[in-house]
Scaffold this active site. Structure first.
Site, PDB file in Angstrom:
ATOM      1  N   HIS A 267       0.747  -1.305  -0.061  1.00 53.61           N
ATOM      2  CA  HIS A 267       0.051   0.010   0.039  1.00 53.61           C
ATOM      3  C   HIS A 267       0.927   1.342   0.015  1.00 53.61           C
ATOM      4  O   HIS A 267       1.872   1.220   0.456  1.00 53.61           O
ATOM      5  CB  HIS A 267      -0.994   0.218   1.274  1.00 53.61           C
ATOM      6  CG  HIS A 267      -0.417  -0.041   2.527  1.00 53.61           C
ATOM      7  ND1 HIS A 267       0.231  -1.228   3.228  1.00 53.61           N
ATOM      8  CD2 HIS A 267       0.017   1.134   3.467  1.00 53.61           C
ATOM      9  CE1 HIS A 267       0.811  -0.807   4.375  1.00 53.61           C
ATOM     10  NE2 HIS A 267       0.539   0.392   4.558  1.00 53.61           N
TER      11      HIS A 267
ATOM     12  N   GLU B 190      -8.361   3.933   8.933  1.00 54.92           N
ATOM     13  CA  GLU B 190      -8.106   3.768   7.592  1.00 54.92           C
ATOM     14  C   GLU B 190      -9.037   3.329   6.724  1.00 54.92           C
ATOM     15  O   GLU B 190     -10.036   2.762   7.164  1.00 54.92           O
ATOM     16  CB  GLU B 190      -6.770   2.789   7.412  1.00 54.92           C
ATOM     17  CG  GLU B 190      -7.475   1.339   7.742  1.00 54.92           C
ATOM     18  CD  GLU B 190      -6.363   0.224   6.995  1.00 54.92           C
ATOM     19  OE1 GLU B 190      -5.215   0.473   7.053  1.00 54.92           O
ATOM     20  OE2 GLU B 190      -6.811  -0.843   7.266  1.00 54.92           O
TER      21      GLU B 190
ATOM     22  N   GLN C 128      -3.838   3.676   0.965  1.00 53.90           N
ATOM     23  CA  GLN C 128      -4.489   3.432   2.306  1.00 53.90           C
ATOM     24  C   GLN C 128      -4.571   4.975   2.797  1.00 53.90           C
ATOM     25  O   GLN C 128      -3.562   5.773   3.095  1.00 53.90           O
ATOM     26  CB  GLN C 128      -3.406   2.875   3.336  1.00 53.90           C
ATOM     27  CG  GLN C 128      -3.745   2.891   4.876  1.00 53.90           C
ATOM     28  CD  GLN C 128      -2.677   2.460   5.687  1.00 53.90           C
ATOM     29  OE1 GLN C 128      -1.371   2.904   5.624  1.00 53.90           O
ATOM     30  NE2 GLN C 128      -2.812   1.449   6.544  1.00 53.90           N
TER      31      GLN C 128
ATOM     32  N   HIS D 128       3.565   7.163   4.291  1.00 54.42           N
ATOM     33  CA  HIS D 128       4.662   5.850   4.066  1.00 54.42           C
ATOM     34  C   HIS D 128       4.268   4.876   2.983  1.00 54.42           C
ATOM     35  O   HIS D 128       3.138   4.964   2.242  1.00 54.42           O
ATOM     36  CB  HIS D 128       4.479   5.024   5.311  1.00 54.42           C
ATOM     37  CG  HIS D 128       3.394   4.422   5.781  1.00 54.42           C
ATOM     38  ND1 HIS D 128       2.137   4.918   6.557  1.00 54.42           N
ATOM     39  CD2 HIS D 128       3.039   3.009   5.408  1.00 54.42           C
ATOM     40  CE1 HIS D 128       1.609   3.927   6.667  1.00 54.42           C
ATOM     41  NE2 HIS D 128       1.811   2.901   6.254  1.00 54.42           N
TER      42      HIS D 128
ATOM     43  N   GLU E 266       7.364   0.405   5.485  1.00 54.83           N
ATOM     44  CA  GLU E 266       6.448  -0.449   6.407  1.00 54.83           C
ATOM     45  C   GLU E 266       6.742  -1.856   5.582  1.00 54.83           C
ATOM     46  O   GLU E 266       6.596  -1.927   4.462  1.00 54.83           O
ATOM     47  CB  GLU E 266       4.992  -0.051   6.633  1.00 54.83           C
ATOM     48  CG  GLU E 266       4.205  -1.204   7.339  1.00 54.83           C
ATOM     49  CD  GLU E 266       2.680  -0.598   7.268  1.00 54.83           C
ATOM     50  OE1 GLU E 266       2.384   0.100   6.763  1.00 54.83           O
ATOM     51  OE2 GLU E 266       2.013  -1.469   8.205  1.00 54.83           O
TER      52      GLU E 266
HETATM   53 CO    CO Z   1       0.688   1.410   6.250  1.00 52.86          CO
END
Ligand code: CO
Length: 137
Positions: free
Chosen positions: A7, A43, A54, A78, A128
């Site tokens: 994502h 989210e 996301q 991110h 991530e």
């Molecule tokens: Co994330």
């Protein structure tokens, strides 16, 4: 180590407004919504092929995303990369001497296992590591 982009996370002030924008402009619908209390965020996941956008908004003022929004405004927060094993990927980063945010994998949304790599040595991008499923600890 990366198998796919899981994502791209975008920090927004108003989750409903952001969802409406993606729907009205791109016809993109939300596939999954979740509140992650431990991270202080809500989210909305929009599926794009096998990856997600996301949309992320804070649910409390002391959430890291609230601090991010106050400091840097809305935008890219991110990038989540899928890995076969979050624990192995995290250990590999640490063994090469780079800073991580998480010392060990923890539960993410959608039943995933996740860990964050520190952005300071990653050219300003919070990374991530995402493992599908919650088997490894
Ligand atoms: Co994330």
């Amino acid at each position: 180590m990366f198998t796919e982009i899981d994502h791209v996370a975008i920090a927004v002030n108003d989750l409903e407004a952001a969802k409406r924008y993606y729907l009205e402009v791109f016809g993109a619908t939300v596939e999954h919504e979740e509140v992650i209390e431990s991270d202080g965020v809500a989210e909305a996941l929009i599926k794009v092929a096998d990856s997600y956008i996301q949309l992320l908004s804070p649910i409390s003022e002391d959430s890291p995303v609230a601090k991010y929004l106050a400091k840097r405004g809305e935008g890219l927060h991110h990038v989540g990369y899928r890995v076969a094993s979050c624990a192995d990927a995290l250990a590999a980063v640490a063994s090469k001497g780079y800073a991580t945010i998480d010392e060990k994998p923890r539960p993410g949304s959608r039943g995933t296992t996740v860990a964050f790599v520190h952005p300071k040595e990653a050219f300003g991008t919070l990374i991530e590591l995402v493992e599908e499923g919650s088997t490894s600890h």
